[in-house]
Each structure stands twice: as C-alpha cells, then as structure tokens.
Design a protein around this motif. Structure first.
Motif, PDB file in Angstrom:
ATOM      1  N   ASP A  52      87.940  23.373  87.336  1.00  0.00           N
ATOM      2  CA  ASP A  52      88.102  23.326  88.787  1.00  0.00           C
ATOM      3  C   ASP A  52      87.403  22.083  89.336  1.00  0.00           C
ATOM      4  N   GLU A  53      87.562  21.827  90.630  1.00  0.00           N
ATOM      5  CA  GLU A  53      87.019  20.615  91.221  1.00  0.00           C
ATOM      6  C   GLU A  53      85.491  20.571  91.132  1.00  0.00           C
ATOM      7  N   GLU A  54      84.839  21.705  91.320  1.00  0.00           N
ATOM      8  CA  GLU A  54      83.373  21.746  91.256  1.00  0.00           C
ATOM      9  C   GLU A  54      82.880  21.326  89.872  1.00  0.00           C
ATOM     10  N   TYR A  82      82.284  13.498  96.942  1.00  0.00           N
ATOM     11  CA  TYR A  82      83.405  13.794  96.040  1.00  0.00           C
ATOM     12  C   TYR A  82      84.521  14.514  96.815  1.00  0.00           C
ATOM     13  N   ASP A  83      85.265  13.709  97.582  1.00  0.00           N
ATOM     14  CA  ASP A  83      86.358  14.250  98.382  1.00  0.00           C
ATOM     15  C   ASP A  83      87.602  13.378  98.233  1.00  0.00           C
ATOM     16  N   LEU A 108      91.014  14.009  93.299  1.00  0.00           N
ATOM     17  CA  LEU A 108      90.036  14.855  92.597  1.00  0.00           C
ATOM     18  C   LEU A 108      90.691  16.098  92.007  1.00  0.00           C
ATOM     19  N   ALA A 109      91.549  16.750  92.774  1.00  0.00           N
ATOM     20  CA  ALA A 109      92.194  17.968  92.271  1.00  0.00           C
ATOM     21  C   ALA A 109      93.051  17.666  91.046  1.00  0.00           C
ATOM     22  N   ALA A 142      90.771  17.075  88.047  1.00  0.00           N
ATOM     23  CA  ALA A 142      90.247  18.363  87.571  1.00  0.00           C
ATOM     24  C   ALA A 142      91.298  19.111  86.760  1.00  0.00           C
ATOM     25  N   ALA A 166      84.560  19.492  87.721  1.00  0.00           N
ATOM     26  CA  ALA A 166      84.895  18.080  87.527  1.00  0.00           C
ATOM     27  C   ALA A 166      83.797  17.194  88.110  1.00  0.00           C
ATOM     28  N   ILE A 202      88.366   9.806  93.160  1.00  0.00           N
ATOM     29  CA  ILE A 202      87.719  11.120  93.196  1.00  0.00           C
ATOM     30  C   ILE A 202      86.625  11.201  94.253  1.00  0.00           C
TER      31      ILE A 202
END
Length: 207
Positions: free
Chosen positions: A105-107, A90-91, A95-96, A99, A109, A177
């Motif tokens: 936050d991204e975590e 998940y990079d 992604l941001a 989210a 999401a 994402i």
C-alpha cells in the motif's frame, strides 16, 4: 577491482570503464581520495557516470594510463560523511501506481523509500540532478509511457532503480512520488549543487 578498459577522450582526458554503477562509485571515491592525499597524478576533473569515470584536464594521459595498468582499487565506496536529509511530502501523482508495482500500500511504499539510504552515483540531465542508487533492483519501476511536459521543482521521482529530485521545472518521464522544498541547485551557494557524486542521502516524510 581493476579498470576494465581505458579509452582516450581527446588530448587531455581518459574514460575508465568498470562495468557497473557500484564499481564506478567505488572508483570515483578512491580517485578523489588519492587526489586529495597527493597519490594521484595531476587531474582537474573526476566525473562518475553509470559504469565509467572520466578523468579530464590531464597533463600526461599516457603516463596515467600506465599508472592505472594492473592497479587494484576497492570494490565498494566508503560510507563517507553524514547523509543529506531531504524532507518530502509523499503526495506525488504516481505514488499509488508505484505502490501497486511494489505490491504494497502507499504507506508501506513511503516506508520503504524513507528507510533506504541512498548514494548519489552521478549527476546529469540538469544542473543539480543526482541519480541516486539504493533501492534493490526488484523495486525498479518503468518510466512513464508519455513524459510530462512540466515537472515542478523539488519533485521526487523514480525510474528504473534510480531515485532523483528535479532541481527546476522541466519535462520528465519519471514516476513522481512526492516533493521537497530543498533547493537542489543555487548558483549563489558554494557548492551550487546540494547533491554531489558520492554523497549519502536519506528522505524523511513530512506532512
């Protein structure tokens, strides 16, 4: 559930309208089950879409239309076989932004996406590309205003309430994402597509 409308498509096919993706999934699953158990008149192809199911290769479309008239079908698809698990890094570049749209936050999401069980509603766009449902409608995200000219194979994207995985390099406007190394389409494999309509899918976060 009943079929809302039956439309002839050429000489040997019928398009069945049901009004929603969930109903199309349920109808597709039931028609496949009936064909396997001998309870469905002869049909070569059963192809689901967003709110329809296409029956192709019919010997007698008229008699099948009569067979469908006033017939009741289940409202939901059965759970089916074990889920296909896709490992994902998940990079992704979007992604941001996803989210932020979800207000987390991204975590979190990533946690939302990995704890959701998806189902392949239908396939299209490119060989091996499945449109996966499972996220609630309120988590739907818009397509990118300007599509990318090249999306790498294995990219995991979101558009509307759908999740999809690009099977090969292609243009695309979905929000990316993450990425998986799973091979979505391989002509030397039987079946060639890793994800078929009705399949359950889960995503697993990996480093």
């Amino acid at each position: 559930m009943r079929v809302t409308r039956v439309l002839p498509m050429g000489r040997r096919a019928l398009l069945l309208e049901v009004g929603s993706t969930e109903r199309a999934q349920a109808l597709h699953a039931e028609l496949v089950r009936l064909r396997e158990t001998g309870g469905l008149p002869p049909v070569e192809e059963i192809v689901p879409a967003a709110a329809t199911v296409l029956l192709d290769g019919l010997e007698d479309p008229g008699s099948l239309t009569e067979w469908l008239r006033d017939r009741e079908f289940p409202d939901t698809a059965p759970a089916g076989a074990a889920a296909v698990v896709l490992p994902v890094r998940y990079d992704g570049p979007d992604l941001a932004g996803v989210a932020a749209l979800w207000g987390v936050d991204e975590e979190e999401a990533v946690a939302i996406h990995t704890r959701t069980e998806f189902r392949v509603a239908f396939c299209g766009f490119a060989p091996g590309f499945g449109y996966l449902t499972g996220l609630p409608e309120e988590l739907g995200v818009p397509r990118r205003t300007v599509p990318r000219t090249s999306v790498p194979p294995g990219s995991v994207g979101l558009a509307g309430a759908y999740t999809g995985v690009y099977p090969r390099t292609s243009p695309g406007g979905w929000q990316l994402i993450g990425r998986t190394d799973a091979v979505l389409w391989d002509v030397s494999r039987e079946p060639a597509a890793l994800l078929a309509p009705g399949a359950r899918v889960r995503f697993e976060a990996v480093p």
